[in-house]
Design a protein around this motif. Structure first.
Motif, PDB file in Angstrom:
ATOM      1  N   LEU A 189      19.846 -45.522 -47.441  1.00 46.81           N
ATOM      2  CA  LEU A 189      19.060 -45.277 -46.242  1.00 46.81           C
ATOM      3  C   LEU A 189      19.000 -43.787 -45.911  1.00 46.81           C
ATOM      4  CD1 LEU A 189      20.138 -48.204 -43.874  1.00 46.81           C
ATOM      5  CD2 LEU A 189      17.791 -47.646 -44.511  1.00 46.81           C
ATOM      6  N   SER A 190      20.094 -43.074 -46.170  1.00 47.56           N
ATOM      7  CA  SER A 190      20.157 -41.655 -45.818  1.00 47.56           C
ATOM      8  C   SER A 190      19.239 -40.806 -46.684  1.00 47.56           C
ATOM      9  CB  SER A 190      21.597 -41.136 -45.912  1.00 47.56           C
ATOM     10  OG  SER A 190      22.061 -41.196 -47.244  1.00 47.56           O
ATOM     11  N   SER A 191      18.722 -41.371 -47.782  1.00 43.07           N
ATOM     12  CA  SER A 191      17.773 -40.628 -48.609  1.00 43.07           C
ATOM     13  C   SER A 191      16.376 -40.625 -48.001  1.00 43.07           C
ATOM     14  CB  SER A 191      17.723 -41.226 -50.021  1.00 43.07           C
ATOM     15  OG  SER A 191      17.208 -42.544 -49.986  1.00 43.07           O
ATOM     16  N   LEU A 192      16.169 -41.468 -46.984  1.00 44.58           N
ATOM     17  CA  LEU A 192      14.894 -41.527 -46.286  1.00 44.58           C
ATOM     18  C   LEU A 192      14.899 -40.571 -45.103  1.00 44.58           C
ATOM     19  CD1 LEU A 192      14.447 -45.418 -46.142  1.00 44.58           C
ATOM     20  CD2 LEU A 192      13.605 -43.855 -47.907  1.00 44.58           C
ATOM     21  N   SER A 193      13.732 -40.245 -44.600  1.00 47.34           N
ATOM     22  CA  SER A 193      13.633 -39.424 -43.398  1.00 47.34           C
ATOM     23  C   SER A 193      13.905 -40.291 -42.174  1.00 47.34           C
ATOM     24  CB  SER A 193      12.236 -38.806 -43.286  1.00 47.34           C
ATOM     25  OG  SER A 193      11.264 -39.819 -43.047  1.00 47.34           O
ATOM     26  N   ARG A 223      22.336 -37.255 -40.428  1.00 44.99           N
ATOM     27  CA  ARG A 223      21.486 -38.413 -40.685  1.00 44.99           C
ATOM     28  C   ARG A 223      22.339 -39.659 -40.919  1.00 44.99           C
ATOM     29  NH1 ARG A 223      18.675 -36.909 -45.411  1.00 44.99           N
ATOM     30  NH2 ARG A 223      17.672 -35.345 -44.114  1.00 44.99           N
ATOM     31  N   GLU A 275      11.283 -42.686 -41.372  1.00 49.20           N
ATOM     32  CA  GLU A 275      11.197 -43.852 -42.258  1.00 49.20           C
ATOM     33  C   GLU A 275      12.279 -44.879 -41.988  1.00 49.20           C
ATOM     34  OE1 GLU A 275      11.383 -41.478 -45.846  1.00 49.20           O
ATOM     35  OE2 GLU A 275       9.332 -42.047 -46.384  1.00 49.20           O
ATOM     36  N   PHE A 276      13.549 -44.408 -41.822  1.00 52.50           N
ATOM     37  CA  PHE A 276      14.614 -45.400 -41.694  1.00 52.50           C
ATOM     38  C   PHE A 276      14.775 -45.958 -40.285  1.00 52.50           C
ATOM     39  CE2 PHE A 276      17.676 -42.924 -39.451  1.00 52.50           C
ATOM     40  CZ  PHE A 276      17.794 -41.663 -40.022  1.00 52.50           C
TER      41      PHE A 276
END
Length: 306
Positions: free
Chosen positions: A281-285, A255, A288-289
């Protein structure tokens, strides 16, 4: 948009393969002009056996070189633009030699290698190219000596292992066959693993792009079985070792890699500010990002995630 994706892939690919042989600069700015050179390569003083492993690409890298890979057939204007950048480098090196009070020989000047998936007879005749079949084989077309330029017509290269690493940068059936040959290499081959990783990264980036054409779709389809196999191998390895967290870390790394590629495509390079927003940003799917990275401006992204 896809042209920029392939441009980034070509830069990353050539950088990965050439780094063991010397110094690689990407997007080097020419002092005299506001221009950028895709890949500027300077061989190390002592080359290793890696040169042989790279075949024809390694032969291109035996001396200082500018390399520009085109996704579509290079046009007259595009080739001229590459040559303009080469001449800017010549002028920069000459100025530097005067400051350092030393002579620079003609043979020390870099060569330009235009890597084009195809090249028409009109293009080759217009630039008065010639081949040196005995030393270079078919597909490498040289301009007159003082231009220090050659056009590599990838579709004309013979389908042999020596040309594989250049045919990976081809298009359509030429690239598909090169991928077949790449997949057939021993898994212990380090260049195989690096190249597959870069191709799968390109596949992922293409999949989130809305402006892909038929050839992009065919490339995605060709790479999909490799991706599925690699994913299955990763899962099996994780199960055998009881490391489910390792799989999650791998997914997070993939990701992050996708986010980095999208930021490079949008803004050209990753500076300190952009690098700091990768983690949040990498905490989002991906769902989403991806639209955020494609739609928001640089400042909007920084305001939202810093």
């Amino acid at each position: 948009m896809t042209r920029f994706l392939y441009d980034q892939f070509a830069k990353d690919y050539l950088t990965e393969l050439l780094q063991p042989l010397g110094e690689v600069e990407t997007s080097r700015k020419v002092a005299a002009q506001i221009r950028e050179i895709d890949v500027y390569f300077t061989p190390a003083p002592k080359l290793t056996s890696d040169t042989i492993e790279l075949g024809l690409l390694g032969k291109l890298a035996a001396e200082p070189a500018l390399l520009k890979a085109f996704r579509n057939a290079a046009t007259i204007a595009e080739i001229r633009s590459c040559m303009n950048k080469l001449f800017d480098i010549f002028a920069e090196l000459k100025r530097q030699s005067k400051v350092e009070k030393k002579q620079i020989a003609e043979s020390e000047l870099p060569k330009l290698w235009v890597l084009s998936p195809t090249a028409s007879e009109d293009i080759l005749k217009g630039f008065r190219t010639s081949i040196e079949a005995e030393n270079w084989g078919v597909g490498v077309h040289f301009l007159r000596d003082y231009f220090r330029t050659a056009i590599v017509a990838i579709h004309q290269l013979p389908s042999i292992e020596e040309t594989l690493w250049l045919r990976i940068l081809g298009k359509g059936r030429v690239q598909q066959q090169a991928i077949d040959e790449l997949e057939a290499l021993p898994q212990t081959n380090p260049l195989r693993a690096k190249t597959i990783d870069l191709l799968l990264s390109l596949k992922t980036t293409l999949e989130v792009n809305q402006n892909i054409d038929r050839e992009d779709i065919e490339l995605i389809m060709r790479l999909s079985p490799i991706y599925e196999q690699k994913l299955a191998e990763s899962k099996q390895e994780g199960l055998q070792q009881g490391l489910q967290e390792g799989i999650q870390q791998g997914m997070k790394a993939e990701r992050r890699n996708l986010i980095e590629n999208l930021l490079r495509v949008r803004f050209g390079s990753l500076d300190g500010e952009l690098s700091r927003i990768i983690e949040p940003l990498s905490s989002l799917s991906a769902e989403e990002f991806t639209p955020l990275l494609l739609q928001l401006s640089r400042q909007e992204l920084l305001d939202r995630f810093l």
